[in-house]
Design a protein around this motif. Structure first.
Motif, PDB file in Angstrom:
ATOM      1  N   ALA A   1      24.945  46.630  93.573  1.00  0.00           N
ATOM      2  CA  ALA A   1      25.649  45.667  92.715  1.00  0.00           C
ATOM      3  C   ALA A   1      25.041  44.278  92.862  1.00  0.00           C
ATOM      4  O   ALA A   1      24.860  43.556  91.876  1.00  0.00           O
ATOM      5  N   LEU A   2      24.699  43.907  94.088  1.00  0.00           N
ATOM      6  CA  LEU A   2      24.073  42.605  94.350  1.00  0.00           C
ATOM      7  C   LEU A   2      22.691  42.538  93.701  1.00  0.00           C
ATOM      8  O   LEU A   2      22.335  41.528  93.096  1.00  0.00           O
ATOM      9  N   LYS A   3      21.944  43.628  93.780  1.00  0.00           N
ATOM     10  CA  LYS A   3      20.614  43.684  93.155  1.00  0.00           C
ATOM     11  C   LYS A   3      20.719  43.479  91.649  1.00  0.00           C
ATOM     12  O   LYS A   3      19.942  42.731  91.061  1.00  0.00           O
ATOM     13  N   GLN A   4      21.701  44.133  91.020  1.00  0.00           N
ATOM     14  CA  GLN A   4      21.873  44.019  89.573  1.00  0.00           C
ATOM     15  C   GLN A   4      22.203  42.586  89.166  1.00  0.00           C
ATOM     16  O   GLN A   4      21.652  42.067  88.196  1.00  0.00           O
ATOM     17  N   ARG A   5      23.119  41.940  89.925  1.00  0.00           N
ATOM     18  CA  ARG A   5      23.466  40.549  89.622  1.00  0.00           C
ATOM     19  C   ARG A   5      22.271  39.634  89.842  1.00  0.00           C
ATOM     20  O   ARG A   5      22.039  38.699  89.071  1.00  0.00           O
ATOM     21  N   LEU A   6      21.478  39.916  90.871  1.00  0.00           N
ATOM     22  CA  LEU A   6      20.285  39.117  91.173  1.00  0.00           C
ATOM     23  C   LEU A   6      19.234  39.261  90.071  1.00  0.00           C
ATOM     24  O   LEU A   6      18.613  38.280  89.671  1.00  0.00           O
ATOM     25  N   ILE A   7      19.066  40.455  89.559  1.00  0.00           N
ATOM     26  CA  ILE A   7      18.115  40.689  88.463  1.00  0.00           C
ATOM     27  C   ILE A   7      18.555  39.909  87.219  1.00  0.00           C
ATOM     28  O   ILE A   7      17.741  39.272  86.555  1.00  0.00           O
ATOM     29  N   ARG A   8      19.861  39.918  86.947  1.00  0.00           N
ATOM     30  CA  ARG A   8      20.375  39.193  85.786  1.00  0.00           C
ATOM     31  C   ARG A   8      20.186  37.682  85.965  1.00  0.00           C
ATOM     32  O   ARG A   8      19.802  36.982  85.035  1.00  0.00           O
ATOM     33  N   LEU A   9      20.431  37.183  87.183  1.00  0.00           N
ATOM     34  CA  LEU A   9      20.272  35.756  87.455  1.00  0.00           C
ATOM     35  C   LEU A   9      18.806  35.321  87.418  1.00  0.00           C
ATOM     36  O   LEU A   9      18.485  34.235  86.954  1.00  0.00           O
TER      37      LEU A   9
ATOM     38  N   LEU B   1      15.281  31.010  97.259  1.00  0.00           N
ATOM     39  CA  LEU B   1      15.580  32.439  97.372  1.00  0.00           C
ATOM     40  C   LEU B   1      16.973  32.628  97.964  1.00  0.00           C
ATOM     41  O   LEU B   1      17.781  33.406  97.455  1.00  0.00           O
ATOM     42  N   ARG B   2      17.269  31.882  99.015  1.00  0.00           N
ATOM     43  CA  ARG B   2      18.568  31.969  99.679  1.00  0.00           C
ATOM     44  C   ARG B   2      19.692  31.591  98.702  1.00  0.00           C
ATOM     45  O   ARG B   2      20.702  32.286  98.601  1.00  0.00           O
ATOM     46  N   THR B   3      19.508  30.513  97.942  1.00  0.00           N
ATOM     47  CA  THR B   3      20.510  30.048  96.984  1.00  0.00           C
ATOM     48  C   THR B   3      20.742  31.090  95.892  1.00  0.00           C
ATOM     49  O   THR B   3      21.885  31.361  95.513  1.00  0.00           O
ATOM     50  N   LEU B   4      19.658  31.673  95.407  1.00  0.00           N
ATOM     51  CA  LEU B   4      19.755  32.681  94.355  1.00  0.00           C
ATOM     52  C   LEU B   4      20.531  33.905  94.844  1.00  0.00           C
ATOM     53  O   LEU B   4      21.393  34.438  94.134  1.00  0.00           O
ATOM     54  N   ILE B   5      20.256  34.341  96.056  1.00  0.00           N
ATOM     55  CA  ILE B   5      20.951  35.504  96.622  1.00  0.00           C
ATOM     56  C   ILE B   5      22.427  35.177  96.867  1.00  0.00           C
ATOM     57  O   ILE B   5      23.302  36.008  96.622  1.00  0.00           O
ATOM     58  N   LEU B   6      22.704  33.949  97.325  1.00  0.00           N
ATOM     59  CA  LEU B   6      24.102  33.541  97.524  1.00  0.00           C
ATOM     60  C   LEU B   6      24.857  33.532  96.203  1.00  0.00           C
ATOM     61  O   LEU B   6      26.013  33.974  96.138  1.00  0.00           O
ATOM     62  N   GLN B   7      24.219  33.054  95.145  1.00  0.00           N
ATOM     63  CA  GLN B   7      24.852  33.061  93.817  1.00  0.00           C
ATOM     64  C   GLN B   7      25.164  34.489  93.382  1.00  0.00           C
ATOM     65  O   GLN B   7      26.233  34.767  92.854  1.00  0.00           O
ATOM     66  N   ALA B   8      24.206  35.385  93.597  1.00  0.00           N
ATOM     67  CA  ALA B   8      24.383  36.778  93.187  1.00  0.00           C
ATOM     68  C   ALA B   8      25.422  37.492  94.048  1.00  0.00           C
ATOM     69  O   ALA B   8      26.027  38.467  93.606  1.00  0.00           O
ATOM     70  N   SER B   9      25.648  37.018  95.264  1.00  0.00           N
ATOM     71  CA  SER B   9      26.587  37.696  96.159  1.00  0.00           C
ATOM     72  C   SER B   9      28.044  37.440  95.763  1.00  0.00           C
ATOM     73  O   SER B   9      28.933  38.188  96.155  1.00  0.00           O
ATOM     74  N   ARG B  10      28.281  36.386  94.983  1.00  0.00           N
ATOM     75  CA  ARG B  10      29.650  36.113  94.527  1.00  0.00           C
ATOM     76  C   ARG B  10      29.980  37.044  93.369  1.00  0.00           C
ATOM     77  O   ARG B  10      29.320  37.013  92.339  1.00  0.00           O
ATOM     78  N   LYS B  11      31.006  37.842  93.548  1.00  0.00           N
ATOM     79  CA  LYS B  11      31.410  38.771  92.491  1.00  0.00           C
ATOM     80  C   LYS B  11      32.076  37.982  91.371  1.00  0.00           C
ATOM     81  O   LYS B  11      32.901  37.109  91.637  1.00  0.00           O
ATOM     82  N   PRO B  12      31.729  38.277  90.118  1.00  0.00           N
ATOM     83  CA  PRO B  12      32.364  37.551  89.013  1.00  0.00           C
ATOM     84  C   PRO B  12      33.846  37.917  88.909  1.00  0.00           C
ATOM     85  O   PRO B  12      34.227  39.060  89.169  1.00  0.00           O
ATOM     86  N   LYS B  13      34.657  36.936  88.542  1.00  0.00           N
ATOM     87  CA  LYS B  13      36.080  37.199  88.389  1.00  0.00           C
ATOM     88  C   LYS B  13      36.283  38.107  87.185  1.00  0.00           C
ATOM     89  O   LYS B  13      35.673  37.883  86.140  1.00  0.00           O
ATOM     90  N   PRO B  14      37.113  39.130  87.304  1.00  0.00           N
ATOM     91  CA  PRO B  14      37.361  39.995  86.146  1.00  0.00           C
ATOM     92  C   PRO B  14      38.117  39.218  85.068  1.00  0.00           C
ATOM     93  O   PRO B  14      39.016  38.439  85.371  1.00  0.00           O
TER      94      PRO B  14
END
Length: 137
Positions: free
Chosen positions: A50-58, A90-103
């Protein structure tokens, strides 16, 4: 490389290339490779899917077809500072992707807001109708 207490990245998946940078530095810029191209092999990492998918989108166009994230840093004159800047990105991008979007919660407009909208629409309609040519009898 430690991102959070739960997220760790294997240093072997990070490759840094040093290239020549444009910008400030005078004649010295032509002789030194101070810009950094950081490549992180996202496909080979053990991050959650799930984190990889969000990171790819970001990451957007910064990710290659092979699943490698490419970041450039050349804002500093120093190679070491550019290296740190790339790692921080890289760290900032991964931190952004680690936050799950609110439904998203489906909502309905209130009755009062619907009435206000209809009244505003009627008022605009009257205003525009008055702009036309007068009807001939």
């Amino acid at each position: 490389m430690r991102i959070t207490d739960e997220i760790m990245i294997d240093e072997r998946l990070i490759e840094e290339r040093f290239v020549r940078a444009s910008g400030p530095g005078g004649q010295h810029v032509n002789t030194t490779s101070s810009a950094v191209q950081l490549r992180f092999d996202l496909a080979a990492s053990d991050l959650p899917q799930a984190l990889k998918q969000r990171l790819i989108r970001l990451a957007g166009s910064r990710i290659t077809a092979e699943g490698v994230l490419v970041l450039h840093a050349s804002e500093h004159r120093s190679q070491a500072r550019n290296r740190e800047a790339a790692r921080e990105r890289l760290r900032t991008l991964i931190l952004q992707a680690s936050r799950k979007p609110k439904p998203r919660k489906a909502t309905r407009p209130s009755l009062a807001s619907i009435k206000r909208q209809k009244a505003a629409k009627a008022a605009r309609s009257r205003t525009k109708a008055l702009r036309g040519k007068p009807a001939e009898d």
